[in-house]
Design a protein around this motif. Structure first.
Motif, PDB file in Angstrom:
ATOM      1  N   ALA A  21       0.824  -1.194   0.000  1.00 55.53           N
ATOM      2  CA  ALA A  21       0.000   0.000   0.000  1.00 55.53           C
ATOM      3  C   ALA A  21       0.868   1.257   0.000  1.00 55.53           C
ATOM      4  N   THR A  22       1.939   1.234   0.755  1.00 59.86           N
ATOM      5  CA  THR A  22       2.778   2.425   0.879  1.00 59.86           C
ATOM      6  C   THR A  22       3.336   2.866  -0.464  1.00 59.86           C
ATOM      7  N   GLN A  23       3.775   1.906  -1.270  1.00 58.93           N
ATOM      8  CA  GLN A  23       4.360   2.251  -2.565  1.00 58.93           C
ATOM      9  C   GLN A  23       3.322   2.902  -3.485  1.00 58.93           C
ATOM     10  N   ILE A  24       2.092   2.483  -3.399  1.00 56.02           N
ATOM     11  CA  ILE A  24       1.031   3.095  -4.205  1.00 56.02           C
ATOM     12  C   ILE A  24       0.714   4.480  -3.658  1.00 56.02           C
ATOM     13  N   LEU A  25       0.580   4.586  -2.344  1.00 54.46           N
ATOM     14  CA  LEU A  25       0.214   5.865  -1.735  1.00 54.46           C
ATOM     15  C   LEU A  25       1.259   6.952  -1.963  1.00 54.46           C
ATOM     16  N   ASP A  26       2.534   6.572  -1.929  1.00 55.78           N
ATOM     17  CA  ASP A  26       3.571   7.606  -2.091  1.00 55.78           C
ATOM     18  C   ASP A  26       3.995   7.817  -3.543  1.00 55.78           C
ATOM     19  N   GLY A  27       3.258   7.217  -4.489  1.00 57.49           N
ATOM     20  CA  GLY A  27       3.468   7.515  -5.901  1.00 57.49           C
ATOM     21  C   GLY A  27       4.529   6.707  -6.611  1.00 57.49           C
ATOM     22  N   ARG A  28       5.056   5.655  -5.973  1.00 57.51           N
ATOM     23  CA  ARG A  28       6.083   4.849  -6.640  1.00 57.51           C
ATOM     24  C   ARG A  28       5.516   3.891  -7.672  1.00 57.51           C
ATOM     25  N   VAL A  29       4.204   3.699  -7.671  1.00 61.17           N
ATOM     26  CA  VAL A  29       3.566   2.845  -8.669  1.00 61.17           C
ATOM     27  C   VAL A  29       2.812   3.770  -9.620  1.00 61.17           C
ATOM     28  N   GLN A  30       3.426   4.006 -10.764  1.00 60.17           N
ATOM     29  CA  GLN A  30       2.892   4.962 -11.722  1.00 60.17           C
ATOM     30  C   GLN A  30       1.489   4.556 -12.168  1.00 60.17           C
ATOM     31  N   ASP A  31       0.610   5.523 -12.249  1.00 62.47           N
ATOM     32  CA  ASP A  31      -0.769   5.341 -12.728  1.00 62.47           C
ATOM     33  C   ASP A  31      -1.623   4.434 -11.847  1.00 62.47           C
ATOM     34  N   ALA A  32      -1.256   4.248 -10.594  1.00 67.33           N
ATOM     35  CA  ALA A  32      -2.062   3.444  -9.673  1.00 67.33           C
ATOM     36  C   ALA A  32      -2.516   4.310  -8.513  1.00 67.33           C
ATOM     37  N   SER A  33      -3.688   4.008  -8.000  1.00 69.50           N
ATOM     38  CA  SER A  33      -4.166   4.692  -6.801  1.00 69.50           C
ATOM     39  C   SER A  33      -4.855   3.673  -5.907  1.00 69.50           C
ATOM     40  N   LEU A  34      -4.704   3.863  -4.621  1.00 69.79           N
ATOM     41  CA  LEU A  34      -5.325   2.972  -3.652  1.00 69.79           C
ATOM     42  C   LEU A  34      -6.641   3.607  -3.218  1.00 69.79           C
ATOM     43  N   LYS A  35      -7.725   2.914  -3.476  1.00 66.27           N
ATOM     44  CA  LYS A  35      -9.058   3.442  -3.170  1.00 66.27           C
ATOM     45  C   LYS A  35      -9.714   2.723  -1.999  1.00 66.27           C
ATOM     46  N   HIS A  36      -9.506   1.393  -1.922  1.00 65.26           N
ATOM     47  CA  HIS A  36     -10.230   0.572  -0.954  1.00 65.26           C
ATOM     48  C   HIS A  36      -9.298  -0.449  -0.315  1.00 65.26           C
ATOM     49  N   VAL A  37      -9.504  -0.672   0.980  1.00 65.28           N
ATOM     50  CA  VAL A  37      -8.799  -1.728   1.707  1.00 65.28           C
ATOM     51  C   VAL A  37      -9.861  -2.590   2.384  1.00 65.28           C
ATOM     52  N   VAL A  38      -9.767  -3.901   2.170  1.00 65.28           N
ATOM     53  CA  VAL A  38     -10.649  -4.846   2.848  1.00 65.28           C
ATOM     54  C   VAL A  38      -9.807  -5.574   3.889  1.00 65.28           C
ATOM     55  N   GLU A  39     -10.201  -5.459   5.143  1.00 65.74           N
ATOM     56  CA  GLU A  39      -9.457  -6.078   6.245  1.00 65.74           C
ATOM     57  C   GLU A  39     -10.457  -6.740   7.196  1.00 65.74           C
ATOM     58  N   PRO A  40     -10.772  -8.019   6.950  1.00 67.89           N
ATOM     59  CA  PRO A  40     -11.794  -8.685   7.761  1.00 67.89           C
ATOM     60  C   PRO A  40     -11.449  -8.790   9.255  1.00 67.89           C
ATOM     61  N   PHE A  41     -10.200  -9.047   9.577  1.00 64.23           N
ATOM     62  CA  PHE A  41      -9.854  -9.290  10.981  1.00 64.23           C
ATOM     63  C   PHE A  41      -9.796  -8.000  11.799  1.00 64.23           C
ATOM     64  N   TYR A  42      -8.955  -7.061  11.403  1.00 61.57           N
ATOM     65  CA  TYR A  42      -8.753  -5.862  12.221  1.00 61.57           C
ATOM     66  C   TYR A  42      -9.910  -4.873  12.171  1.00 61.57           C
ATOM     67  N   MET A  43     -10.857  -5.079  11.259  1.00 58.31           N
ATOM     68  CA  MET A  43     -12.049  -4.233  11.248  1.00 58.31           C
ATOM     69  C   MET A  43     -13.114  -4.781  12.202  1.00 58.31           C
ATOM     70  N   GLY A  44     -12.851  -5.921  12.824  1.00 57.04           N
ATOM     71  CA  GLY A  44     -13.811  -6.534  13.735  1.00 57.04           C
ATOM     72  C   GLY A  44     -13.382  -6.426  15.186  1.00 57.04           C
ATOM     73  N   GLU A  45     -14.331  -6.606  16.064  1.00 51.63           N
ATOM     74  CA  GLU A  45     -14.079  -6.502  17.506  1.00 51.63           C
ATOM     75  C   GLU A  45     -13.245  -7.665  18.047  1.00 51.63           C
ATOM     76  N   LEU A  46     -13.290  -8.824  17.391  1.00 55.42           N
ATOM     77  CA  LEU A  46     -12.509  -9.960  17.862  1.00 55.42           C
ATOM     78  C   LEU A  46     -11.021  -9.630  17.864  1.00 55.42           C
ATOM     79  N   ALA A  47     -10.574  -8.876  16.875  1.00 50.82           N
ATOM     80  CA  ALA A  47      -9.157  -8.492  16.803  1.00 50.82           C
ATOM     81  C   ALA A  47      -8.741  -7.685  18.025  1.00 50.82           C
ATOM     82  N   LYS A  48      -9.618  -6.829  18.494  1.00 56.25           N
ATOM     83  CA  LYS A  48      -9.306  -6.007  19.670  1.00 56.25           C
ATOM     84  C   LYS A  48      -9.069  -6.889  20.894  1.00 56.25           C
ATOM     85  N   LYS A  49      -9.809  -7.989  20.971  1.00 58.29           N
ATOM     86  CA  LYS A  49      -9.664  -8.903  22.105  1.00 58.29           C
ATOM     87  C   LYS A  49      -8.430  -9.788  21.967  1.00 58.29           C
ATOM     88  N   LEU A  50      -8.157 -10.252  20.731  1.00 63.56           N
ATOM     89  CA  LEU A  50      -7.075 -11.207  20.515  1.00 63.56           C
ATOM     90  C   LEU A  50      -5.719 -10.563  20.269  1.00 63.56           C
TER      91      LEU A  50
END
Length: 163
Positions: free
Chosen positions: A1-30
């Motif tokens: 993600a970092t390489q896209i965000l800081d412009g090292r990947v020409q003509d690419a942009s990061l629009k969406h991130v899907v993160e099933p674990f850390y977007m849930g409450e179980l991750a906070k507990k575990l």
């Protein structure tokens, strides 16, 4: 993600991130430290770059007509078939899939067939070279006044109890 965000990947942009674990409450507990670090990064990326975060691929907005979408799957091996199917469902024309890709050959074959039916190109590779433990190891080697030989081994340390 970092390489896209800081412009090292020409003509690419990061629009969406899907993160099933850390977007849930179980991750906070575990994994509270990992949960907190992820959400700190998430807030920074949302604020600075406008990236949107989701817990499932089905929450990602539809692809605009004429748009291009690449899915990069770097997840637990057992989660990959579901994420892969989700990437196809949201219109990814290309998927970069971290190996081994799926827990079984049968699942890989099913994924291959789904990609073929959808006209989706798939590239498979290894992308764990951006993990924190590698960064620390590289830092150690760089600071050492002696020759360092470092061997990297990786094990997804979880039990696959799924049937």
């Amino acid at each position: 993600a970092t390489q896209i965000l800081d412009g090292r990947v020409q003509d690419a942009s990061l629009k969406h991130v899907v993160e099933p674990f850390y977007m849930g409450e179980l991750a906070k507990k575990l994994d509270e430290a990992g949960y907190d670090a992820f959400h700190e990064w998430k807030a920074q990326v949302e604020d600075k770059y406008g990236v949107k975060f989701y817990s499932t691929t089905s929450d990602v907005p539809s692809l605009a007509a004429g748009g291009n979408r690449l899915g990069i799957i770097s997840a637990r091996t057992s989660d990959n078939p579901t994420l892969f199917a989700g990437c196809i469902d949201i219109g990814c024309q290309t998927i970069f899939l971290e190996k081994p890709g799926a827990p079984t050959v049968a699942e890989l074959e099913k994924m291959r067939d789904a990609a073929k039916d959808a006209g989706c190109t798939v590239f498979m590779g290894f992308n764990k070279n951006v993990s924190r433990y590698l960064d620390r190891s590289r830092g150690y080697a760089a600071k050492s006044d002696k020759k360092c030989d470092i061997t990297f081994l990786h094990n997804n340390a979880y039990e696959n109890n799924e049937k």
